[in-house]
Write a protein that holds these residues in place. Structure first.
Motif, PDB file in Angstrom:
ATOM      1  N   GLY A 150     -16.101   2.992  -5.021  1.00 20.13           N
ATOM      2  CA  GLY A 150     -16.710   2.968  -3.699  1.00 20.13           C
ATOM      3  C   GLY A 150     -16.255   4.105  -2.805  1.00 20.13           C
ATOM      4  N   THR A 151     -16.236   3.825  -1.528  1.00 23.66           N
ATOM      5  CA  THR A 151     -15.999   4.877  -0.529  1.00 23.66           C
ATOM      6  C   THR A 151     -14.540   5.056  -0.133  1.00 23.66           C
ATOM      7  OG1 THR A 151     -16.376   3.295   1.263  1.00 23.66           O
ATOM      8  CG2 THR A 151     -18.294   4.549   0.472  1.00 23.66           C
ATOM      9  N   HIS A 152     -13.720   4.019  -0.302  1.00 21.60           N
ATOM     10  CA  HIS A 152     -12.318   4.064   0.115  1.00 21.60           C
ATOM     11  C   HIS A 152     -11.465   3.277  -0.872  1.00 21.60           C
ATOM     12  CE1 HIS A 152     -14.631   4.657   3.828  1.00 21.60           C
ATOM     13  NE2 HIS A 152     -13.571   5.284   4.318  1.00 21.60           N
ATOM     14  N   ALA A 153     -10.192   3.665  -0.992  1.00 21.31           N
ATOM     15  CA  ALA A 153      -9.273   2.938  -1.873  1.00 21.31           C
ATOM     16  C   ALA A 153      -7.887   2.871  -1.257  1.00 21.31           C
ATOM     17  CB  ALA A 153      -9.208   3.600  -3.239  1.00 21.31           C
ATOM     18  N   LEU A 154      -7.264   1.713  -1.400  1.00 19.00           N
ATOM     19  CA  LEU A 154      -5.862   1.515  -1.049  1.00 19.00           C
ATOM     20  C   LEU A 154      -5.102   1.404  -2.373  1.00 19.00           C
ATOM     21  CD1 LEU A 154      -6.256  -1.230   1.730  1.00 19.00           C
ATOM     22  CD2 LEU A 154      -6.014   1.248   2.053  1.00 19.00           C
ATOM     23  N   TYR A 155      -4.245   2.380  -2.650  1.00 13.82           N
ATOM     24  CA  TYR A 155      -3.464   2.383  -3.876  1.00 13.82           C
ATOM     25  C   TYR A 155      -2.224   1.523  -3.657  1.00 13.82           C
ATOM     26  CZ  TYR A 155      -6.278   6.226  -5.726  1.00 13.82           C
ATOM     27  OH  TYR A 155      -7.310   6.988  -6.202  1.00 13.82           O
ATOM     28  N   VAL A 165       0.869  -1.180   0.000  1.00 14.92           N
ATOM     29  CA  VAL A 165       0.000   0.000   0.000  1.00 14.92           C
ATOM     30  C   VAL A 165       0.903   1.227   0.000  1.00 14.92           C
ATOM     31  CG1 VAL A 165      -1.735   1.302   1.290  1.00 14.92           C
ATOM     32  CG2 VAL A 165      -1.841  -1.211   1.240  1.00 14.92           C
ATOM     33  N   ILE A 166       0.674   2.140  -0.954  1.00 12.87           N
ATOM     34  CA  ILE A 166       1.492   3.358  -1.007  1.00 12.87           C
ATOM     35  C   ILE A 166       0.674   4.621  -0.750  1.00 12.87           C
ATOM     36  CG2 ILE A 166       3.246   2.364  -2.524  1.00 12.87           C
ATOM     37  CD1 ILE A 166       1.889   4.053  -4.820  1.00 12.87           C
ATOM     38  N   ARG A 167      -0.669   4.496  -0.785  1.00  9.17           N
ATOM     39  CA  ARG A 167      -1.518   5.665  -0.585  1.00  9.17           C
ATOM     40  C   ARG A 167      -2.906   5.205  -0.189  1.00  9.17           C
ATOM     41  NH1 ARG A 167      -3.120   8.973  -5.618  1.00  9.17           N
ATOM     42  NH2 ARG A 167      -4.752  10.232  -4.746  1.00  9.17           N
ATOM     43  N   LYS A 168      -3.549   5.956   0.671  1.00  9.96           N
ATOM     44  CA  LYS A 168      -4.921   5.662   1.105  1.00  9.96           C
ATOM     45  C   LYS A 168      -5.785   6.875   0.788  1.00  9.96           C
ATOM     46  CE  LYS A 168      -5.224   4.279   5.324  1.00  9.96           C
ATOM     47  NZ  LYS A 168      -5.122   3.998   6.744  1.00  9.96           N
ATOM     48  N   VAL A 169      -6.944   6.618   0.170  1.00 14.71           N
ATOM     49  CA  VAL A 169      -7.822   7.729  -0.213  1.00 14.71           C
ATOM     50  C   VAL A 169      -9.246   7.422   0.226  1.00 14.71           C
ATOM     51  CG1 VAL A 169      -8.762   9.097  -2.112  1.00 14.71           C
ATOM     52  CG2 VAL A 169      -6.373   8.328  -2.185  1.00 14.71           C
ATOM     53  N   GLU A 170      -9.796   8.306   1.027  1.00 11.70           N
ATOM     54  CA  GLU A 170     -11.209   8.229   1.382  1.00 11.70           C
ATOM     55  C   GLU A 170     -11.966   9.095   0.380  1.00 11.70           C
ATOM     56  OE1 GLU A 170     -14.176   8.812   5.216  1.00 11.70           O
ATOM     57  OE2 GLU A 170     -12.022   9.146   5.436  1.00 11.70           O
ATOM     58  N   GLY A 171     -13.005   8.550  -0.242  1.00 15.93           N
ATOM     59  CA  GLY A 171     -13.732   9.268  -1.291  1.00 15.93           C
ATOM     60  C   GLY A 171     -12.894   9.379  -2.560  1.00 15.93           C
ATOM     61  N   PRO A 172     -12.436   8.239  -3.108  1.00 14.45           N
ATOM     62  CA  PRO A 172     -11.579   8.305  -4.299  1.00 14.45           C
ATOM     63  C   PRO A 172     -12.352   8.728  -5.545  1.00 14.45           C
ATOM     64  CG  PRO A 172     -12.184   6.034  -3.858  1.00 14.45           C
ATOM     65  CD  PRO A 172     -12.719   6.849  -2.714  1.00 14.45           C
ATOM     66  N   SER A 173     -11.617   9.306  -6.482  1.00  9.43           N
ATOM     67  CA  SER A 173     -12.175   9.558  -7.813  1.00  9.43           C
ATOM     68  C   SER A 173     -11.733   8.399  -8.707  1.00  9.43           C
ATOM     69  CB  SER A 173     -11.677  10.895  -8.361  1.00  9.43           C
ATOM     70  OG  SER A 173     -10.268  10.912  -8.381  1.00  9.43           O
ATOM     71  N   ALA A 209     -13.968   0.037   4.376  1.00  5.34           N
ATOM     72  CA  ALA A 209     -13.866   1.074   5.412  1.00  5.34           C
ATOM     73  C   ALA A 209     -13.098   0.545   6.623  1.00  5.34           C
ATOM     74  CB  ALA A 209     -15.259   1.553   5.827  1.00  5.34           C
ATOM     75  N   VAL A 210     -13.353  -0.701   7.014  1.00  3.22           N
ATOM     76  CA  VAL A 210     -12.624  -1.302   8.142  1.00  3.22           C
ATOM     77  C   VAL A 210     -11.164  -1.519   7.758  1.00  3.22           C
ATOM     78  CG1 VAL A 210     -12.450  -3.320   9.649  1.00  3.22           C
ATOM     79  CG2 VAL A 210     -14.701  -2.390   9.086  1.00  3.22           C
ATOM     80  N   LEU A 211     -10.933  -2.120   6.595  1.00  2.00           N
ATOM     81  CA  LEU A 211      -9.565  -2.377   6.148  1.00  2.00           C
ATOM     82  C   LEU A 211      -8.783  -1.080   5.997  1.00  2.00           C
ATOM     83  CD1 LEU A 211      -7.550  -4.577   5.245  1.00  2.00           C
ATOM     84  CD2 LEU A 211      -8.384  -4.218   2.903  1.00  2.00           C
ATOM     85  N   PHE A 212      -9.418  -0.045   5.500  1.00  2.00           N
ATOM     86  CA  PHE A 212      -8.803   1.272   5.342  1.00  2.00           C
ATOM     87  C   PHE A 212      -8.287   1.780   6.691  1.00  2.00           C
ATOM     88  CE2 PHE A 212      -8.885   5.898   5.030  1.00  2.00           C
ATOM     89  CZ  PHE A 212      -8.373   6.150   3.763  1.00  2.00           C
ATOM     90  N   GLY A 213      -9.064   1.557   7.743  1.00  3.43           N
ATOM     91  CA  GLY A 213      -8.652   1.987   9.075  1.00  3.43           C
ATOM     92  C   GLY A 213      -7.512   1.165   9.644  1.00  3.43           C
TER      93      GLY A 213
END
Length: 196
Positions: free
Chosen positions: A142-147, A107-115, A181-185
């Motif tokens: 969706g609502t979250h993304a792990l780049y 994972v290099i970047r986390k985005v809440e509300g990705p485009s 959302a859980v994994l993002f956290g």
């Protein structure tokens, strides 16, 4: 078990007997899996294809946490760095082997509300797709993304829950929005990722 005059089992007795028998066999396997309560009814029909795994065959350590995506069973496993947290989620996986990338990344970047914007190859396959969709209910990420460190590859949510458990993505790994959302956290920049 009751039998009708024609020698057939009654539907009610068959279902009752089968449920009692299957329930007794399935209980130990179900006890190993953490299912998020808000989508419990959605996950149950897929649960038999999931099994909890140990991190050791896949990672030398769990520094920064570890994510294993099994594209065959369509499941994502997460272990926290101290291994006190283990999550197992159903996923969508790429539609074909040509779109699937396997191996190690992070994972290099986390985005809440990705485009979202289609990749050049997606645009060639689907020229009618829009060039860009901003955050919101129409966004396919969706609502979250792990780049990930691989260009164009993400672990993200999806608004289309029918995709979960299927070969339905253009390369990314999709999760229910509640799960991402859980994994993002839990995940952080540097979390190890392995796709098998």
């Amino acid at each position: 078990m009751s039998i009708s005059k024609k020698g057939n089992f009654s539907r009610r007795s068959f279902i009752g007997t089968t449920a009692a028998f299957a329930g007794g066999l399935a209980t130990p396997a179900l006890a190993q899996i953490q299912v998020e309560p808000e989508i419990d009814s959605v996950v149950k029909h897929n649960i038999s294809s999931f099994r909890s795994l140990d991190w050791r065959p896949y990672f030398s350590n769990t520094r920064n946490g570890a994510i294993l995506v099994d594209t065959k069973s369509r499941a994502l496993h997460y272990w926290s760095e101290d291994r006190s947290i283990y999550k197992l989620y159903p996923t969508s996986v790429p539609m074909s082997d040509e779109l699937t990338r396997l191996g190690r990344t992070s994972v290099i970047r986390k985005v809440e509300g990705p485009s979202w914007a289609p990749t050049p190859s997606m645009k060639r396959r689907n020229p009618e797709w829009p060039d860009f969709i901003g955050p919101g209910p129409d966004n396919p990420m969706g609502t979250h993304a792990l780049y990930l460190s691989w260009t164009y590859y993400r672990i993200h949510g999806t608004q289309d829950t029918r995709k979960i458990g299927r070969r339905s993505s253009n390369g990314c790994i999709g999760l229910y929005n509640e799960h991402i959302a859980v994994l993002f956290g839990l995940a952080k920049n540097g979390t190890q990722v392995l796709l098998i």
